[in-house]
Design a protein around this motif. Sequence first.
Motif, PDB file in Angstrom:
ATOM      1  N   SER A   1     -25.090   3.444  -6.993  1.00 40.00           N
ATOM      2  CA  SER A   1     -24.623   3.000  -6.898  1.00 40.00           C
ATOM      3  C   SER A   1     -25.335   2.646  -4.661  1.00 40.00           C
ATOM      4  O   SER A   1     -25.292   3.962  -4.096  1.00 40.00           O
ATOM      5  CB  SER A   1     -23.123   1.902  -6.002  1.00 40.00           C
TER       6      SER A   1
ATOM      7  N   ASN B   1     -24.599   2.820  -1.960  1.00 41.38           N
ATOM      8  CA  ASN B   1     -24.266   2.890  -0.562  1.00 41.38           C
ATOM      9  C   ASN B   1     -23.642   4.548   0.145  1.00 41.38           C
ATOM     10  O   ASN B   1     -23.773   5.760  -0.836  1.00 41.38           O
ATOM     11  CB  ASN B   1     -21.897   2.581  -1.354  1.00 41.38           C
TER      12      ASN B   1
ATOM     13  N   SER C   1     -19.200   0.313  -2.803  1.00 44.12           N
ATOM     14  CA  SER C   1     -19.520  -0.069  -4.296  1.00 44.12           C
ATOM     15  C   SER C   1     -20.837  -1.415  -3.010  1.00 44.12           C
ATOM     16  O   SER C   1     -20.241  -1.730  -2.575  1.00 44.12           O
ATOM     17  CB  SER C   1     -19.799  -0.322  -5.137  1.00 44.12           C
TER      18      SER C   1
ATOM     19  N   GLU D   1     -19.141  -1.965 -10.948  1.00 49.77           N
ATOM     20  CA  GLU D   1     -20.257  -1.145 -11.616  1.00 49.77           C
ATOM     21  C   GLU D   1     -20.423  -1.323 -13.405  1.00 49.77           C
ATOM     22  O   GLU D   1     -18.949  -1.315 -13.889  1.00 49.77           O
ATOM     23  CB  GLU D   1     -19.864   0.978 -11.774  1.00 49.77           C
TER      24      GLU D   1
ATOM     25  N   ARG E   1     -24.025  12.780  -0.635  1.00 51.19           N
ATOM     26  CA  ARG E   1     -23.401  13.631  -1.803  1.00 51.19           C
ATOM     27  C   ARG E   1     -23.148  14.315  -1.384  1.00 51.19           C
ATOM     28  O   ARG E   1     -24.322  15.871  -1.544  1.00 51.19           O
ATOM     29  CB  ARG E   1     -24.104  12.929  -1.980  1.00 51.19           C
TER      30      ARG E   1
HETATM   31 MG    MG Z   1     -21.275   4.749  -6.947  1.00 49.20          MG
END
Ligand code: MG
Length: 316
Positions: free
Chosen positions: A144, A146, A152, A181, A58
């Motif tokens: 999530s 991923n 996801s 989600e 990220r």
């Molecule tokens: Mg997410």
Amino acid sequence: MSKIETQVLPETDTGLSTAVDVLAQGGLVSFATETVYGLGADATNDKAVARIFEAKGRPQFNPLIAHVADIGMAKEFVEWSDEADKLAEAFWPGPLSLVLPLKENSGISPLVTAGLSSLAVRLPAHPLARQMLAKLSKPVAAPSANISGKISPTSVVHVLAGLDGKIEALLDGGNCNVGLESTIIGLIDAPALFRPGGVPVEAIESVLGVRLAVDTSPETLIAPGQMTSHYAPGASVRLNATKWHAGELRLGFGPIECDLNLSETGDMVEAAANLFHHLHALDSRDGKSIAVSPIPQSGLGAAINDRLERAAAPRS
Ligand code: MG
Ligand code: TXA
């Protein structure tokens, strides 16, 4: 980031205990919830939470949802309210996250909230996730499972495709039945929809008896650093400082002399884990300006620099 062996744990007592041990020791465990697979870490352990961002690749520190075993655990960390009570009564356990004011000295890693003074809490419905949380008896921060920017995951195969070799364990809870989600509701001011999801908005409005304000702007959800409530130090911030000026508070990186060091050895996970703590600590000292050493842009450095740039941006 060095490759680690990812254990796939079965839905048995031994599988569950191993997952809990890994989390307790600061490891990363992907686990099934009814919505999507989460990438979990002990929400009170800075380094473990920092590793979530590293594993996902990220580029920003988005705030994470803290998953709790029961309502009592949620109340330990956030300022609970009547509205929270109504929604929890109606939809928990289930695909609903509530953003509430974070309690002072909550012990939640500031990386979970991205330095905000609120925390998203969720009591998932998946029985295995609930057993895991109850056994650990600590909240688990989990986005999530991923790689950042990818779809996801709703099965073990999806999780492994992105995260094999990057996390210690994956607790196999089958396929996720909601597959979408959680709905995120902000209960800071007037009840607001932060993200549509598994619980329909109409159902929430009917329980609260009010229309929800809608706040799904990408700035709010994706870049919480731009939210008006975001943490910006009182002192001004100067980046990429290679020399210190007189009177500055010095936030270093690498083997240098300074007031506080993000990581003397240049370890990015350690630096990320220290980032918000050190900014807060320096800000509480009597200084007008914080100078920060250059941080390499690689790996978690992108997220660290993103956050520092927001802290250094001109104040409105
Ligand atoms: Mg997410
Ligand atoms: O169903 C779900 O919610 C899944 C499973 C694993 O529980 N989790 C999930 O997490 O979708 P993630 O990180 O992919 O999305 C969390 C969202 C982000 O958009 C983030 O900005 C928002 O929650 N969020 C978390 N804490 C917040 C806060 N304090 N204020 C505003 N938004 C927050």
